[in-house]
Design a protein around this motif. Structure first.
Motif, mmCIF file in Angstrom:
data_model
loop_
_atom_site.group_PDB
_atom_site.id
_atom_site.type_symbol
_atom_site.label_atom_id
_atom_site.label_comp_id
_atom_site.label_asym_id
_atom_site.label_seq_id
_atom_site.Cartn_x
_atom_site.Cartn_y
_atom_site.Cartn_z
ATOM 1 N N ASP A 24 0.791 -1.246 0.000
ATOM 2 C CA ASP A 24 0.000 0.000 0.000
ATOM 3 C C ASP A 24 0.823 1.295 0.000
ATOM 4 O O ASP A 24 0.432 2.269 0.653
ATOM 5 C CB ASP A 24 -0.978 0.012 1.188
ATOM 6 C CG ASP A 24 -1.986 -1.129 1.124
ATOM 7 O OD1 ASP A 24 -1.943 -1.916 0.160
ATOM 8 O OD2 ASP A 24 -2.816 -1.236 2.041
ATOM 9 N N PHE A 29 -2.171 7.061 0.911
ATOM 10 C CA PHE A 29 -1.677 6.947 2.288
ATOM 11 C C PHE A 29 -0.461 7.823 2.549
ATOM 12 O O PHE A 29 -0.267 8.302 3.655
ATOM 13 C CB PHE A 29 -1.312 5.486 2.607
ATOM 14 C CG PHE A 29 -2.513 4.593 2.691
ATOM 15 C CD1 PHE A 29 -3.480 4.789 3.667
ATOM 16 C CD2 PHE A 29 -2.703 3.575 1.777
ATOM 17 C CE1 PHE A 29 -4.606 3.993 3.734
ATOM 18 C CE2 PHE A 29 -3.830 2.760 1.836
ATOM 19 C CZ PHE A 29 -4.789 2.974 2.816
ATOM 20 N N GLU A 72 -4.580 -0.767 -1.435
ATOM 21 C CA GLU A 72 -5.922 -0.848 -0.839
ATOM 22 C C GLU A 72 -6.826 0.011 -1.706
ATOM 23 O O GLU A 72 -6.566 1.208 -1.894
ATOM 24 C CB GLU A 72 -5.918 -0.350 0.600
ATOM 25 C CG GLU A 72 -7.294 -0.510 1.269
ATOM 26 C CD GLU A 72 -7.296 -0.154 2.753
ATOM 27 O OE1 GLU A 72 -6.225 -0.067 3.362
ATOM 28 O OE2 GLU A 72 -8.405 0.045 3.286
ATOM 29 N N LYS A 132 -7.859 -5.016 4.538
ATOM 30 C CA LYS A 132 -6.570 -4.683 5.137
ATOM 31 C C LYS A 132 -5.552 -5.772 4.771
ATOM 32 O O LYS A 132 -4.431 -5.473 4.385
ATOM 33 C CB LYS A 132 -6.682 -4.577 6.658
ATOM 34 C CG LYS A 132 -7.787 -3.640 7.145
ATOM 35 C CD LYS A 132 -7.561 -2.222 6.687
ATOM 36 C CE LYS A 132 -8.559 -1.287 7.349
ATOM 37 N NZ LYS A 132 -8.843 -0.096 6.522
ATOM 38 N N VAL A 157 3.084 0.121 4.322
ATOM 39 C CA VAL A 157 2.302 0.839 5.330
ATOM 40 C C VAL A 157 0.874 0.289 5.408
ATOM 41 O O VAL A 157 0.382 -0.299 4.439
ATOM 42 C CB VAL A 157 2.259 2.342 4.989
ATOM 43 C CG1 VAL A 157 3.647 2.926 4.993
ATOM 44 C CG2 VAL A 157 1.565 2.630 3.652
ATOM 45 N N THR A 158 0.212 0.551 6.529
ATOM 46 C CA THR A 158 0.797 0.979 7.777
ATOM 47 C C THR A 158 1.096 -0.263 8.617
ATOM 48 O O THR A 158 0.401 -1.266 8.524
ATOM 49 C CB THR A 158 -0.134 1.928 8.588
ATOM 50 O OG1 THR A 158 -1.347 1.238 8.898
ATOM 51 C CG2 THR A 158 -0.456 3.193 7.803
ATOM 52 N N VAL A 161 -1.704 -1.881 10.651
ATOM 53 C CA VAL A 161 -2.992 -2.137 9.988
ATOM 54 C C VAL A 161 -2.750 -3.121 8.834
ATOM 55 O O VAL A 161 -2.732 -4.329 9.042
ATOM 56 C CB VAL A 161 -3.686 -0.823 9.536
ATOM 57 C CG1 VAL A 161 -5.074 -1.119 8.971
ATOM 58 C CG2 VAL A 161 -3.832 0.138 10.722
ATOM 59 N N CYS A 162 -2.518 -2.612 7.613
ATOM 60 C CA CYS A 162 -2.457 -3.545 6.478
ATOM 61 C C CYS A 162 -1.231 -4.452 6.506
ATOM 62 O O CYS A 162 -1.291 -5.602 6.065
ATOM 63 C CB CYS A 162 -2.552 -2.765 5.175
ATOM 64 S SG CYS A 162 -4.200 -2.039 4.972
HETATM 65 C C1 C5J Z 1 -3.330 0.530 5.457
HETATM 66 C C2 C5J Z 1 -5.098 1.738 6.555
HETATM 67 N N1 C5J Z 1 -2.782 0.362 4.267
HETATM 68 N N2 C5J Z 1 -4.296 2.183 7.522
HETATM 69 N N3 C5J Z 1 -4.599 1.021 5.514
HETATM 70 O O1 C5J Z 1 -2.722 0.266 6.481
HETATM 71 O O2 C5J Z 1 -6.275 2.001 6.584
#
Ligand code: C5J
Length: 220
Positions: A24, A29, A72, A132, A157-158, A161-162
């Protein structure tokens, strides 16, 4: 096999069966005006890893190994965006709304493109993912299987999360995962650190963590 200095123990990299996964690194982002900033985040920690990640990409490509990029993103009609995802939080703009780089997190919009310094090259995989984790509702696993990939070096990233979702999905599918600590970033430095700690806890319950210099030393 190339032994990479990593935690909680050295990682035996089998380059013929390894892919570099770049998660991502898209304008939405990383750049001001994108989805990440619309949620109230400061994008500078994400921008800070770009030179390191570019160096890793160059070394990985020079070693002749395969690269997978993810984005994403959602279909223009948002049919793959669960209403619960779009409704989450109280941002000024939501997924699918117009922004300075086109509709936020929508496939094909300028903001959805991978940033220029890390642009995919011919022959590299580009996976559009609505979730994600990069395995959910994508053909990533089939593409990896077709190439006999069993190891993933994970960046992007991040972190919490993903990146973490993908690493956990990969772990459950039997891949050996090495997360590059200085080629991943979060809007929240404490969450990044917590993720690195979680991955290597309990003897490496989710995988390994190494710095990019250690990987590049192994690639040289
Ligand atoms: C990712 C998000 N790529 N933080 N997405 O981590 O929503």
């Amino acid at each position: 096999m190339r032994l990479i200095d990593a935690q909680p123990r050295p990682f035996a990299l089998d380059l013929a069966h390894a892919a570099l996964l770049v998660i991502d690194m898209q304008r939405d982002f990383v750049e001001p005006g994108g989805f990440g900033e619309s949620l109230g985040n400061d994008v500078s920690p994400l921008q800070a890893i770009v030179p390191t990640l570019a160096e890793v990409l160059q070394a990985w490509r020079a070693a002749g190994a395969w690269v997978v990029h993810t984005r994403e993103s959602h279909l223009p009609d948002l049919s793959d965006c669960p209403p619960a995802k779009r409704a989450r939080g109280a941002p000024k703009v939501r997924i699918g709304d117009p922004g300075p780089m086109g509709r936020l997190l929508v496939r094909g919009e300028p903001g959805n493109a991978i940033i220029a310094p890390l642009a995919p090259q011919p022959g590299e995989a580009e996976i559009d993912k609505p979730g994600k984790g990069a395995f959910y509702a994508t053909d990533l696993q089939a593409q990896l299987a077709a190439r006999g990939i069993t190891q993933l070096v994970i960046t992007g990233v991040t972190t919490e999360v993903c990146v973490q979702s993908t690493m956990r999905e990969a772990n459950d599918r039997g891949y050996e995962c090495l997360l590059l600590s200085d080629a991943t970033a979060s809007y929240f430095p404490a969450f990044k650190q917590a993720t690195l700690d979680m991955v290597i806890a309990q003897g490496g319950i989710v995988g390994w963590v190494a710095g990019s210099q250690a990987l590049m030393k192994g690639l040289a």
